[in-house]
Design a protein around this motif. Structure first.
Motif: not given
Length: 304
Positions: A77-95
């Motif tokens: 659910g998260y994609e690495r972009r530089g020094d950050s992890w940005v949530p995507n559409a699947n991130a809701i399933l991490s909760w």
């Protein structure tokens, strides 16, 4: 009104991402460890209290599977972009899987407690039905406001369904307090009484973490807040499932030993807690049942 930041929509730093992965993984491993421990120790208690051990084993087994899902979905659910992890559409399933877990395991916590309490027969069945219903409704209504309506971003829904969920939580608190107080009176003077009291206090205090985190969803923003929410929920799950389950198992052993010593029940193996022997092993074939000798609690005595 859709102005709340859902926990799974926050961008995370590298450190925050690592801490959440660590918390989820440790919680999952702790739950699995207790599941295995419960699986291999069911024979440590008599049949009268074994339902509590089975409930604890089921709770941690389900919770372990939910944490496996949480870890997998958090990774997806998260994609690495530089020094950050940005949530995507699947991130809701991490909760959201937390609610799936709680919908089943919180009612089982009620069953686990009642299995070693002093209530029996129709009284136990009534309280079990009330407790299971209240626990299910508490979690399901929380899920509606926290996840289902506008994907958890509607502050009005959070308040409305949070209050409704809180009503059922109060019912559960009253039930737990009643069971613990009654058990304390019935078991007065026995080691099981103090452990039952402590188990009830542990459950009541730990459950407070969940509405606090639910409330944070309405106004907490940023990766740091979301990280703390994940860490607190993971720690609360360990305490409420592993810590509480360990106490229930201890009560089951203490009460089993008491029954064996009193001649109410049998157990093939000796019972030990912390290297202290509580009772000798008594084989079922070495006793006969005296139907006319009843204890004050309506139990059948066994005559060696």
């Amino acid at each position: 009104m859709s102005d709340a930041l859902a926990p799974w929509n926050a961008t995370l730093t590298l450190a925050e991402h690592s801490i959440i992965v660590y918390a989820l993984s440790v919680a999952g491993l702790a739950l699995f460890a207790f599941f295995v421990k419960s699986l291999v120790s069911t024979n440590e208690v008599s049949g009268r209290y074994r339902a509590g051990v089975y409930a604890g084993m089921t709770i941690t087994g389900i919770a372990f599977l939910s944490y496996v899902l949480l870890v997998v979905e958090f990774a997806l659910g998260y994609e690495r972009r530089g020094d950050s992890w940005v949530p995507n559409a699947n991130a809701i399933l991490s909760w959201a899987p937390r609610y799936f877990d709680w919908t089943v395991t919180v009612p089982l916590l009620v069953i686990e407690l009642l299995a070693v309490a002093t209530l029996a027969g129709a009284a136990a069945r009534r309280l079990r039905a009330v407790g299971i219903a209240a626990a299910f409704l508490m979690i399901s209504t929380g899920f509606i406001g926290g996840v289902a309506v506008d994907s958890g971003t509607n502050t009005g829904a959070l308040w409305l369904w949070g209050v409704i969920s809180g009503v059922f939580m109060v019912v559960l608190y009253v039930l737990v307090i009643y069971v613990v107080v009654k058990g304390g009176r019935d078991l007065a003077g026995t080691p099981a009484a103090a452990t039952l009291r402590n188990a009830g206090i542990l459950l009541i205090v730990t459950w407070l973490a969940y509405p606090i985190v639910f409330g944070l969803q309405g106004w907490g923003h940023g990766g740091a807040v979301i990280t703390w929410m994940q860490v607190v929920l993971s720690a609360a799950d360990i305490v409420a499932k592993v810590g509480f389950g360990s106490m229930i198992h201890k009560i089951a052993k203490l009460r089993s030993a008491e029954d064996v010593r009193a001649g109410v029940d049998t157990l093939p193996e000796a019972l030990w807690i912390s290297s202290e022997k509580l009772s000798d092993g008594v084989l079922p074939g070495t006793v006969t049942v005296d139907d006319t000798a009843l204890s004050g609690r309506g139990e059948r005595r066994v005559r060696r």
